[in-house]
Design a protein around this motif. Structure first.
Motif, short mmCIF file in Angstrom:
data_model
loop_
_atom_site.label_atom_id
_atom_site.label_comp_id
_atom_site.label_asym_id
_atom_site.label_seq_id
_atom_site.Cartn_x
_atom_site.Cartn_y
_atom_site.Cartn_z
N ILE A 6 0.87 -1.18 0.00
CA ILE A 6 0.00 0.00 0.00
C ILE A 6 0.91 1.23 0.00
N VAL A 7 0.67 2.13 -0.95
CA VAL A 7 1.48 3.35 -1.06
C VAL A 7 0.50 4.53 -1.02
N TYR A 8 0.89 5.61 -0.31
CA TYR A 8 -0.05 6.72 -0.18
C TYR A 8 0.65 8.07 -0.13
N THR A 9 -0.14 9.10 -0.41
CA THR A 9 0.29 10.49 -0.21
C THR A 9 -0.79 11.19 0.60
N SER A 10 -0.39 11.82 1.69
CA SER A 10 -1.33 12.50 2.58
C SER A 10 -0.76 13.86 2.95
N ASN A 11 -1.60 14.87 2.94
CA ASN A 11 -1.13 16.21 3.32
C ASN A 11 -1.39 16.48 4.80
N THR A 12 -2.59 16.14 5.27
CA THR A 12 -2.93 16.48 6.66
C THR A 12 -3.28 15.25 7.51
N GLY A 13 -3.13 14.05 6.96
CA GLY A 13 -3.23 12.85 7.81
C GLY A 13 -4.43 11.94 7.58
N PHE A 14 -5.47 12.42 6.87
CA PHE A 14 -6.66 11.57 6.73
C PHE A 14 -6.39 10.36 5.81
N GLN A 44 3.34 -4.30 -7.43
CA GLN A 44 1.89 -4.11 -7.57
C GLN A 44 1.36 -3.43 -6.31
N VAL A 45 0.82 -2.24 -6.47
CA VAL A 45 0.39 -1.49 -5.28
C VAL A 45 -1.07 -1.05 -5.37
N LEU A 46 -1.65 -0.89 -4.19
CA LEU A 46 -2.88 -0.11 -4.04
C LEU A 46 -2.41 1.30 -3.68
N TYR A 47 -2.85 2.30 -4.44
CA TYR A 47 -2.41 3.66 -4.19
C TYR A 47 -3.54 4.51 -3.61
N LEU A 48 -3.23 5.26 -2.56
CA LEU A 48 -4.20 6.20 -1.98
C LEU A 48 -3.62 7.61 -2.04
N GLY A 49 -4.42 8.56 -2.52
CA GLY A 49 -3.96 9.94 -2.56
C GLY A 49 -5.08 10.90 -2.20
N ILE A 56 -5.89 13.55 -7.96
CA ILE A 56 -5.43 12.61 -6.93
C ILE A 56 -3.92 12.80 -6.77
N GLN A 57 -3.56 13.37 -5.65
CA GLN A 57 -2.16 13.76 -5.46
C GLN A 57 -1.22 12.55 -5.45
N GLY A 58 -0.15 12.67 -6.25
CA GLY A 58 0.89 11.64 -6.28
C GLY A 58 0.61 10.48 -7.22
N LEU A 59 -0.58 10.43 -7.80
CA LEU A 59 -0.91 9.24 -8.61
C LEU A 59 0.01 9.11 -9.83
N ARG A 65 6.32 4.67 -11.26
CA ARG A 65 7.28 3.83 -10.54
C ARG A 65 6.76 2.42 -10.26
N PHE A 66 5.45 2.35 -9.99
CA PHE A 66 4.87 1.07 -9.57
C PHE A 66 3.78 0.62 -10.53
N GLN A 67 3.38 -0.63 -10.37
CA GLN A 67 2.21 -1.13 -11.09
C GLN A 67 1.00 -0.84 -10.20
N VAL A 68 0.34 0.29 -10.48
CA VAL A 68 -0.82 0.67 -9.66
C VAL A 68 -2.00 -0.21 -10.08
N GLU A 69 -2.48 -1.01 -9.13
CA GLU A 69 -3.55 -1.98 -9.44
C GLU A 69 -4.94 -1.40 -9.13
N ALA A 70 -4.99 -0.47 -8.17
CA ALA A 70 -6.26 0.18 -7.82
C ALA A 70 -5.93 1.47 -7.08
N VAL A 71 -6.91 2.37 -7.07
CA VAL A 71 -6.67 3.72 -6.53
C VAL A 71 -7.79 4.09 -5.56
N CYS A 72 -7.41 4.73 -4.45
CA CYS A 72 -8.39 5.35 -3.56
C CYS A 72 -8.13 6.84 -3.55
N ALA A 73 -9.19 7.64 -3.76
CA ALA A 73 -9.08 9.09 -3.65
C ALA A 73 -9.77 9.51 -2.36
N VAL A 74 -9.12 10.39 -1.61
CA VAL A 74 -9.67 10.83 -0.33
C VAL A 74 -9.96 12.32 -0.40
#
Ligand SMILES: Cc1cc2nc3c(=O)[nH]c(=O)nc-3n(C[C@H](O)[C@H](O)[C@H](O)COP(=O)(O)O)c2cc1C
Length: 159
Positions: A6-14, A44-49, A56-59, A65-74
């Protein structure tokens, strides 16, 4: 499992909270995008941004860099048009999930603070209930993070 990290980018923590919950529930390793150099290219990653003005930040970087298999947008909106989101973020064809995060005014800095000041000015001229609710969240802060929102993501991860 449909991803191996699982790979993610978060600005304020959510987004970080959602990524951490997913990692705890699946046992998958968790990496911030900025510190994901330890992961081999093509993993192979699940990406959250987090969402910033519909992006979607960082996508883009994660996908290079990675094989993004699915994405979560917050984001802070109650819901989201997933087809538009996928089109705007060039990820049509990938599983895409929307998670309602929160808003932490005290943790917003720099250019993001200026962008939200403009958003506040626009919203304060509107009278519909959705705009009023958004304005209230932007002024006072809000936290909508909840584990049940992750159910579709967990279902996808567990195949
Ligand atoms: C400059 C800025 C732009 C934003 N744009 C959007 C947006 O387009 N859609 C949305 O739902 N939320 C938007 N948000 C709200 C954030 O996506 C929301 O606060 C999110 O939970 C932040 O996640 P984080 O804590 O992981 O950074 C925006 C926030 C900021 C500061």
């Amino acid at each position: 499992m449909n991803a191996s990290a699982i790979v993610y980018t978060s600005n304020t923590g959510f987004t970080a909270q959602y990524a951490t919950l997913l990692s705890h529930q699946t046992g998958l390793p968790l990496h911030q995008l900025e510190e994901a150099a330890a992961l081999p290219r093509g993993t192979q990653v699940l990406y959250l941004g987090w969402l910033c003005a519909g992006k979607i930040q960082g996508l883009k970087k994660a996908a290079s860099r990675f094989q993004v298999e699915a994405v979560c947008a917050v984001g802070l909106a109650p819901e989201c048009d997933l087809d538009k989101l996928a089109g705007d973020n060039h990820c049509s064809g990938l599983p895409l999930f929307y998670l309602r995060g929160g808003y932490a005014p005290a943790r917003i800095r720099g250019k993001y603070k200026m962008m939200m000041a403009m958003m506040k000015a626009i919203l304060s001229k509107k009278t519909d209930s959705q705009s009023r609710q958004a304005l209230k969240a932007i002024e006072l802060g809000a936290d909508w993070v909840s584990a049940p929102q992750l159910e579709p993501v967990l279902n996808w991860l567990q195949g």
